[in-house]
Design a protein around this motif. Structure first.
Motif, mmCIF file in Angstrom:
data_model
loop_
_atom_site.group_PDB
_atom_site.id
_atom_site.type_symbol
_atom_site.label_atom_id
_atom_site.label_comp_id
_atom_site.label_asym_id
_atom_site.label_seq_id
_atom_site.Cartn_x
_atom_site.Cartn_y
_atom_site.Cartn_z
ATOM 1 N N LYS A 1 0.854 -1.180 0.000
ATOM 2 C CA LYS A 1 0.000 0.000 0.000
ATOM 3 C C LYS A 1 0.896 1.238 0.000
ATOM 4 C CE LYS A 1 -4.048 1.958 2.122
ATOM 5 N NZ LYS A 1 -5.095 1.793 3.128
ATOM 6 N N ASP A 2 0.639 2.123 -0.953
ATOM 7 C CA ASP A 2 1.382 3.366 -1.043
ATOM 8 C C ASP A 2 0.900 4.304 0.063
ATOM 9 O OD1 ASP A 2 2.981 5.423 -1.829
ATOM 10 O OD2 ASP A 2 1.826 5.934 -3.626
ATOM 11 N N ALA A 3 1.827 4.827 0.848
ATOM 12 C CA ALA A 3 1.458 5.683 1.976
ATOM 13 C C ALA A 3 0.928 7.040 1.520
ATOM 14 C CB ALA A 3 2.663 5.880 2.889
ATOM 15 N N ASN A 4 1.421 7.539 0.399
ATOM 16 C CA ASN A 4 1.019 8.875 -0.061
ATOM 17 C C ASN A 4 -0.368 8.864 -0.696
ATOM 18 O OD1 ASN A 4 3.465 9.860 0.813
ATOM 19 N ND2 ASN A 4 4.452 9.543 -1.155
ATOM 20 N N THR A 5 -0.597 7.930 -1.617
ATOM 21 C CA THR A 5 -1.858 7.925 -2.362
ATOM 22 C C THR A 5 -2.879 6.940 -1.813
ATOM 23 O OG1 THR A 5 -1.032 6.275 -3.918
ATOM 24 C CG2 THR A 5 -0.669 8.608 -4.481
ATOM 25 N N GLY A 6 -2.432 5.971 -1.056
ATOM 26 C CA GLY A 6 -3.347 4.971 -0.518
ATOM 27 C C GLY A 6 -3.701 3.881 -1.526
#
Length: 99
Positions: A48-53
């Motif tokens: 899971k990308d922390a910035n975009t979710g």
């Protein structure tokens, strides 16, 4: 009398070993369909990308249809592992003609 019992035992052993072979082959195919490599044990990973979710998935097994046998419904599927380069072809029951 002993020969009849011996032949019967050999017959039963051969029947059960054939059934065991088909059971293990089906279990192996089920693991491949679930995305797990039966040889090295690699599974599908998700990040899971922390910035975009956004959720990213890295598949361990790639599937490809090799041959579709038309209305009989039999489909040959090739499974390839990305980690250990395992390559297997299994038959699966398809959907027929889709009429």
């Amino acid at each position: 009398m002993y020969t009849i019992i011996g032949i019967l035992l050999l017959f039963l052993i051969s029947i059960f070993s054939i059934l065991l072979f088909f059971k293990s082959k089906k279990e192996r195919q089920n693991k491949l369909e679930q995305g797990e490599c039966p040889s090295c044990g690699a599974k599908t990973k998700s990040f899971k990308d922390a910035n975009t979710g956004a959720l990213f998935k890295v598949e361990a097994i790639k599937t490809r249809i090799v041959k579709k046998h038309g209305c009989t419904g039999i489909v040959e599927i090739e499974y390839v592992c990305n980690n250990c380069d395992l390559k297997e072809i299994h038959n699966s029951v398809g959907y027929g003609c889709n009429l």
